[in-house]
Design a protein around this motif. Sequence first.
Motif, PDB file in Angstrom:
ATOM      1  N   PRO A   1       0.658  -1.372  -0.021  1.00 41.96           N
ATOM      2  CA  PRO A   1      -0.165  -0.088   0.175  1.00 41.96           C
ATOM      3  C   PRO A   1       0.829   1.303  -0.039  1.00 41.96           C
TER       4      PRO A   1
ATOM      5  N   TRP B   1      -4.853  -3.873   6.830  1.00 33.42           N
ATOM      6  CA  TRP B   1      -4.009  -4.478   5.877  1.00 33.42           C
ATOM      7  C   TRP B   1      -3.357  -5.763   6.111  1.00 33.42           C
TER       8      TRP B   1
ATOM      9  N   LEU C   1       2.349  -8.682   3.259  1.00 32.87           N
ATOM     10  CA  LEU C   1       2.156  -7.056   3.279  1.00 32.87           C
ATOM     11  C   LEU C   1       3.891  -6.738   3.486  1.00 32.87           C
TER      12      LEU C   1
ATOM     13  N   THR D   1     -11.180  -6.725   0.973  1.00 26.60           N
ATOM     14  CA  THR D   1      -9.867  -6.038   0.248  1.00 26.60           C
ATOM     15  C   THR D   1      -9.127  -7.421  -0.166  1.00 26.60           C
TER      16      THR D   1
END
Length: 329
Positions: A125, A135, A146, A290
């Motif tokens: 991100p 997230w 991530l 997401t």
Amino acid sequence: MRLTYYHGRVPNFGDDLNGVLWPALRPDLFDESETVAFVGIGTIIGFPCAPYRQLNVFSSGAGNDPLGRWADRDVTFWCVRGPITAALLGLEADRALCDGAILAPLVPSRFPAAHHDSGEILVIPHWQTLDDPGWEEAARLAGYVLLDPRGSPEAVIGRIARARMVLTESLHGAILADTYGVPWAAFATSGNFQASKWLDWTRSLGRGFEFTIVPPPSATGFLRYGRPMAAIGTSVSVTDAIAMRDMRGRTEQAARPAMTAKARVKARVKAWAKRSGLLNRFYDMSPARTAEALTGLARVVRQPSTAGTITQLQTRMMERLDQVGRSGR
């Protein structure tokens, strides 16, 4: 000349790359000058840079700051990020080379020299987006990893260079993936996404640009930056005309007025909605949604630029950097 670049309140590997890359490539260029500066990687053309009166711009992009801020300075544009910036500034076409981050593999003492596939699919991100919760869970649910762009340049680029695929809202996440030959796809989650600077970069590679609107795991980004430019799930193609209009507007905009009393009340209402979770329910946002969108995005990744294209741009950029050294500026 002194190396200068954007320093935010939190780290960001794309900006911080300046402090590692340029001194490693050409340590002879830099000293503690109080009047002459080298302006490198970042969307920083026009950014505050007192007390320097003479600026040597190398691979920077426009789009965040008013161009008039440098009107009283002696500026040499050795090269800029891409042709959108070059056209905005009225520069010759050969001033548009690429983003300086593509030179990272030329510093093998700090960064990988080539791609080595670890099998990881990375989700990157934008560094500001990571202020929003959810997230970590979204990446986990998708089976991806991530990667926080607020890490050191060495750590972040090392992971990108070993990835199997990169899904990124961070521009430099895409630039480094492309440089190392890693397939990638771009996504946006809020109005904070600046498509014009992405097209500026991809045009330097002779390519267009498309990104996908992905629902964030929480609605807090909508509160801070507004909704994205298209509906969730939409794939958006950016044209040169749209990018130029956006970049011109961003570089000519006046300072924002002080927040009014009405705006302060509105902000308090939004803060209450954020705490209560009403917006998440209204927009149907969750880490699971997401994750589902990211899984779909992984099926439409674009292939990276050819090794020949990257090598050619690296060669041209290093030749231009040598010109800076010979200029005596």
